[in-house]
Design a protein around this motif. Structure first.
Motif, PDB file in Angstrom:
ATOM      1  N   TRP A   1       0.852  -1.190   0.000  1.00 31.35           N
ATOM      2  CA  TRP A   1       0.000   0.000   0.000  1.00 31.35           C
ATOM      3  C   TRP A   1       0.893   1.248   0.000  1.00 31.35           C
ATOM      4  O   TRP A   1       1.864   1.337   0.745  1.00 31.35           O
ATOM      5  CB  TRP A   1      -0.874  -0.013   1.252  1.00 31.35           C
ATOM      6  N   LYS A   2       0.573   2.187  -0.876  1.00 34.70           N
ATOM      7  CA  LYS A   2       1.310   3.454  -0.894  1.00 34.70           C
ATOM      8  C   LYS A   2       0.340   4.619  -0.986  1.00 34.70           C
ATOM      9  O   LYS A   2      -0.545   4.619  -1.848  1.00 34.70           O
ATOM     10  CB  LYS A   2       2.252   3.526  -2.108  1.00 34.70           C
ATOM     11  N   SER A   3       0.539   5.563  -0.123  1.00 31.15           N
ATOM     12  CA  SER A   3      -0.205   6.812  -0.232  1.00 31.15           C
ATOM     13  C   SER A   3       0.311   7.506  -1.500  1.00 31.15           C
ATOM     14  O   SER A   3       1.502   7.495  -1.783  1.00 31.15           O
ATOM     15  CB  SER A   3       0.059   7.658   1.013  1.00 31.15           C
ATOM     16  N   THR A   4      -0.595   8.108  -2.295  1.00 32.38           N
ATOM     17  CA  THR A   4      -0.125   8.724  -3.549  1.00 32.38           C
ATOM     18  C   THR A   4       0.555  10.066  -3.310  1.00 32.38           C
ATOM     19  O   THR A   4       1.297  10.544  -4.146  1.00 32.38           O
ATOM     20  CB  THR A   4      -1.294   8.944  -4.540  1.00 32.38           C
ATOM     21  N   GLN A   5       0.272  10.667  -2.146  1.00 30.75           N
ATOM     22  CA  GLN A   5       0.809  12.011  -1.881  1.00 30.75           C
ATOM     23  C   GLN A   5       1.693  12.021  -0.645  1.00 30.75           C
ATOM     24  O   GLN A   5       1.360  11.399   0.365  1.00 30.75           O
ATOM     25  CB  GLN A   5      -0.334  12.999  -1.626  1.00 30.75           C
ATOM     26  N   GLY A   6       2.767  12.757  -0.729  1.00 31.26           N
ATOM     27  CA  GLY A   6       3.553  13.066   0.464  1.00 31.26           C
ATOM     28  C   GLY A   6       4.362  11.924   1.029  1.00 31.26           C
ATOM     29  O   GLY A   6       4.926  12.045   2.104  1.00 31.26           O
ATOM     30  N   GLY A   7       4.385  10.795   0.357  1.00 32.91           N
ATOM     31  CA  GLY A   7       5.225   9.692   0.841  1.00 32.91           C
ATOM     32  C   GLY A   7       6.685  10.073   0.700  1.00 32.91           C
ATOM     33  O   GLY A   7       7.076  10.654  -0.293  1.00 32.91           O
TER      34      GLY A   7
ATOM     35  N   SER B   1       3.127   0.816   3.292  1.00 29.13           N
ATOM     36  CA  SER B   1       2.852  -0.282   4.228  1.00 29.13           C
ATOM     37  C   SER B   1       2.700  -1.584   3.470  1.00 29.13           C
ATOM     38  O   SER B   1       2.283  -1.577   2.317  1.00 29.13           O
ATOM     39  CB  SER B   1       1.538  -0.045   4.991  1.00 29.13           C
ATOM     40  N   ILE B   2       3.005  -2.661   4.148  1.00 27.71           N
ATOM     41  CA  ILE B   2       2.699  -3.969   3.566  1.00 27.71           C
ATOM     42  C   ILE B   2       1.430  -4.471   4.246  1.00 27.71           C
ATOM     43  O   ILE B   2       1.343  -4.521   5.476  1.00 27.71           O
ATOM     44  CB  ILE B   2       3.875  -4.937   3.769  1.00 27.71           C
ATOM     45  N   VAL B   3       0.414  -4.749   3.427  1.00 29.45           N
ATOM     46  CA  VAL B   3      -0.885  -5.182   3.961  1.00 29.45           C
ATOM     47  C   VAL B   3      -1.013  -6.692   3.776  1.00 29.45           C
ATOM     48  O   VAL B   3      -1.065  -7.187   2.648  1.00 29.45           O
ATOM     49  CB  VAL B   3      -2.046  -4.434   3.271  1.00 29.45           C
ATOM     50  N   LYS B   4      -1.027  -7.398   4.917  1.00 27.24           N
ATOM     51  CA  LYS B   4      -1.104  -8.858   4.881  1.00 27.24           C
ATOM     52  C   LYS B   4      -2.439  -9.388   5.378  1.00 27.24           C
ATOM     53  O   LYS B   4      -2.773 -10.545   5.155  1.00 27.24           O
ATOM     54  CB  LYS B   4      -0.003  -9.450   5.770  1.00 27.24           C
ATOM     55  N   SER B   5      -3.154  -8.509   6.104  1.00 24.99           N
ATOM     56  CA  SER B   5      -4.382  -8.985   6.761  1.00 24.99           C
ATOM     57  C   SER B   5      -5.379  -7.831   6.909  1.00 24.99           C
ATOM     58  O   SER B   5      -5.036  -6.667   6.686  1.00 24.99           O
ATOM     59  CB  SER B   5      -4.022  -9.478   8.160  1.00 24.99           C
ATOM     60  N   GLY B   6      -6.583  -8.208   7.318  1.00 22.43           N
ATOM     61  CA  GLY B   6      -7.609  -7.198   7.597  1.00 22.43           C
ATOM     62  C   GLY B   6      -7.150  -6.226   8.670  1.00 22.43           C
ATOM     63  O   GLY B   6      -7.436  -5.020   8.596  1.00 22.43           O
ATOM     64  N   ALA B   7      -6.388  -6.713   9.639  1.00 23.81           N
ATOM     65  CA  ALA B   7      -5.893  -5.857  10.725  1.00 23.81           C
ATOM     66  C   ALA B   7      -4.959  -4.776  10.169  1.00 23.81           C
ATOM     67  O   ALA B   7      -5.016  -3.618  10.587  1.00 23.81           O
ATOM     68  CB  ALA B   7      -5.161  -6.707  11.770  1.00 23.81           C
ATOM     69  N   ASP B   8      -4.095  -5.154   9.219  1.00 23.53           N
ATOM     70  CA  ASP B   8      -3.202  -4.172   8.583  1.00 23.53           C
ATOM     71  C   ASP B   8      -4.026  -3.122   7.852  1.00 23.53           C
ATOM     72  O   ASP B   8      -3.700  -1.931   7.862  1.00 23.53           O
ATOM     73  CB  ASP B   8      -2.264  -4.852   7.582  1.00 23.53           C
ATOM     74  N   LEU B   9      -5.094  -3.591   7.199  1.00 25.68           N
ATOM     75  CA  LEU B   9      -5.950  -2.701   6.405  1.00 25.68           C
ATOM     76  C   LEU B   9      -6.611  -1.643   7.296  1.00 25.68           C
ATOM     77  O   LEU B   9      -6.654  -0.462   6.939  1.00 25.68           O
ATOM     78  CB  LEU B   9      -7.020  -3.549   5.702  1.00 25.68           C
ATOM     79  N   VAL B  10      -7.064  -2.049   8.448  1.00 24.88           N
ATOM     80  CA  VAL B  10      -7.752  -1.157   9.386  1.00 24.88           C
ATOM     81  C   VAL B  10      -6.869   0.033   9.769  1.00 24.88           C
ATOM     82  O   VAL B  10      -7.348   1.160   9.901  1.00 24.88           O
ATOM     83  CB  VAL B  10      -8.197  -1.953  10.642  1.00 24.88           C
ATOM     84  N   LYS B  11      -5.557  -0.221   9.912  1.00 21.86           N
ATOM     85  CA  LYS B  11      -4.623   0.817  10.371  1.00 21.86           C
ATOM     86  C   LYS B  11      -4.347   1.907   9.331  1.00 21.86           C
ATOM     87  O   LYS B  11      -3.791   2.952   9.654  1.00 21.86           O
ATOM     88  CB  LYS B  11      -3.277   0.161  10.733  1.00 21.86           C
TER      89      LYS B  11
END
Lengths: 385, 385
Positions: free
Chosen positions: B149-155, B162-172
């Motif tokens: 996952w990458k924010s398109t702005q300001g990274g 972030s690396i999204v592996k689970s629903g918990a990662d997604l929530v954050k």
């Protein structure tokens, strides 16, 4: 261990010319705070130091008060008030090189006597307190023509040096304290940059060679390494180390030497600071002379003095007949050649023979570097608009 | 020919951080006048530029008015007001890299679409305008876990990735425009610094390799040259040149790439300015990336991009658990080793993982450099007092 980096520590530099300017690249790299004193309000050091002060380097009060504000004091020019440095040292201030060392070097007559006293090989000479005494010495045959005349004070970059071949030459000399030195028919003029820290750790850079213009008797190229015999190079390095140790010098010391026709090494003179003959080190060496000077005077470990590649330095001096706003003609041409880096000192006005910058040429092969250096020399011109 | 050197010419730099600071070493060397704009009144560039201005880089009026004062405008950070740059260009001001180029790079979603449109190999991805759309994409099986996952702005510097592996990662994850990128099981992360001037002269530096910590998944060393197959290096250089040309980029462009297990090259992302992966060039290259950027944007001839010696760069980041006045613990130890040069960015306060400086290790042998680099990494610590 003192914390020099991004801290409240303050390094003071007497003199704000091109040598100070190049030293500031290094203090900026290490984020060491700097205070600079120079009489010229537009000195090249004006920006890039943390605090700039305009004032005379020869005035006791000015130098003393400036020194009180900093933790370690150094200089990039020898003509500074030594009494102020000595008094600051008495009060516990760290001054490197020390007042004692500078005192032995600042006056060229004393410098020569120091060599004699310490068995450091140097050309024969006599010292005279004024012009009348010099004339008397010649009349009495104590000095034979031709000889090299040097003013003992304030000589810098060829000023204060003359070759006296005749009575007419003698007449032109100013009435000052001077030395008359035997003319050396040298094979090579060479130099060794020595660095020494307060713990007496000592390192030397490779021997450099000054190549002269075949007719104009002017240094055209400073070449590193010198194209001389390895044994002679080692001898020159030994002599240079002895000079630094004898002076109890701390910081960069440039030792200029003659290599005679008989392969003798004679010390010509020294500069107790980063020097023109070490400029090549910015591009060619593992540790350049300015970073090395800062390391030495702060009692940090000395850096490696070896070269990554061969280096040649060409001075950029104002062309004859040009005075005014400077233009570096053809600079974009020389910048197109591999390994060519111009350094512009930041003087807005050019004058005939004024030192305006230098160009370094680096290359894996010294022969290739020499070819490019000659092209550089023939191409770039320092003129006025 | 414009006279840049010791003249009234003014170069403007948006951003006054460490990249600007290192660029100023070069403008000082050439005595080119500089104006710097930065929101931080104590920015590392505050000294060594000719004129410092405090102000927002994202504010239209501030950037526009700043740009009016200079002859050529560049930036050392991407998060600047593009509209102001575009309007300045319309009025004839030279802005390099151009507003058009920056506009294609600043938003990571646009950047990825640009690669697709120009047949530049890159990891598969989908763009989502917000978190709800991303979640929908996952539900509909358009995006498969795990993904990047990458924010398109300001990274910047790992933030906004972030690396999204689970629903918990997604929530954050924050609710912003983003891309979901296929995770690449890469053999190597590599980068090529490309430089291009307005005359479309183009040069590339050797491929560098990012060596990761075996456990921490953090870049530990940037190594030049990369220890990869020559053919693959040439392929990476071709890709990087194509990227620079496609963007019609002027100045330094850092192209970060993945080398996949099948020896495919995929472009990860670019930085349209001097970059961390090119810091080694200060000590190792014939022309460092900062001088090269200045040459390019002023339409001067480009310098040689070859290396004199092998170079390895280690970042100096604030140690975990330390916040406050910075101390570079053991810096004097690493300075005693040959070819080791610390760069201190001049931030007075350290924070965990804050970029405080870097250390370059150069050596004739890359293997030796690697051994010293590891000693450096283990020895120096950025802590608070």
């Amino acid at each position: 261990m003192i914390n020099f980096f991004s801290s409240n520590f303050k390094l003071g530099i007497l003199g704000g010319g091109q040598l100070g300017k190049m030293m500031l690249y290094e203090t900026r790299k290490y984020d060491i705070q700097t205070y600079v004193l120079d009489p010229n309000p537009d000195a090249p050091c004006k920006i890039a130091c943390n605090h700039f002060e305009q004032g005379s380097l020869m005035d006791y009060e000015t130098v003393y008060n400036f020194g009180k504000k900093v933790d370690v004091l150094t200089f990039e020019i020898e003509t500074v008030n030594i009494k102020a440095l000595a008094d600051l040292e008495k009060e516990g201030k760290k001054v490197f090189p020390s007042a004692k060392t500078l005192e032995k070097i600042q006056n060229k007559g004393k410098q020569k006597l120091f060599y004699e006293d310490h068995n450091i090989p140097t050309a024969k000479f006599r010292r005279f307190s004024n012009k009348a005494h010099l004339t008397e010495g010649i009349t009495d045959n104590k000095v034979k023509l031709p000889f090299v005349w040097k003013s003992t004070q304030g000589g810098y970059d060829g000023k204060g040096v003359s070759i006296v071949k005749s009575g007419a030459d003698l007449v032109k000399l100013p009435d000052v304290e001077c030395i008359a030195e035997e003319m050396i028919n040298f094979k090579n003029e060479i130099a060794v940059i020595v660095v020494r820290n307060p713990q007496e750790e000592i390192k030397t850079y490779p021997v450099v060679e000054m190549e002269f213009h075949p007719e104009a008797n002017q240094v055209e190229y400073v070449i590193c390494p010198a194209r001389i015999d390895e044994k002679i190079a080692l001898k020159a390095i030994e002599v240079a180390k002895n000079v630094s140790t004898a002076f109890e010098h701390v910081g960069i010391l440039a030792v200029e030497m003659f290599l005679t026709q008989n392969d003798e090494i004679l010390v010509n003179e020294v500069a107790p600071r980063p020097h023109n003959s070490g400029h090549y080190s910015i591009e060619a060496s593992y540790t350049n002379q300015f970073e090395q000077h800062v390391r030495a005077i702060l009692d940090l470990p000395l850096g490696a003095t070896e070269s990554k590649v061969a280096g040649i330095m060409v001075n950029l001096v104002g062309a004859d007949g040009h005075t005014g706003d400077v233009v570096y003609k053809n600079i974009e041409k020389i910048m197109a050649w591999s390994g060519v880096t111009p350094h512009i000192y930041g003087k807005k006005q050019t004058r005939p023979f004024r030192k305006m910058g230098h160009v370094t040429i680096v290359h894996e092969s010294i022969e290739e570097a020499r070819i490019i250096a000659e092209k550089v020399k023939k191409t770039i011109k320092v003129i006025s608009r």
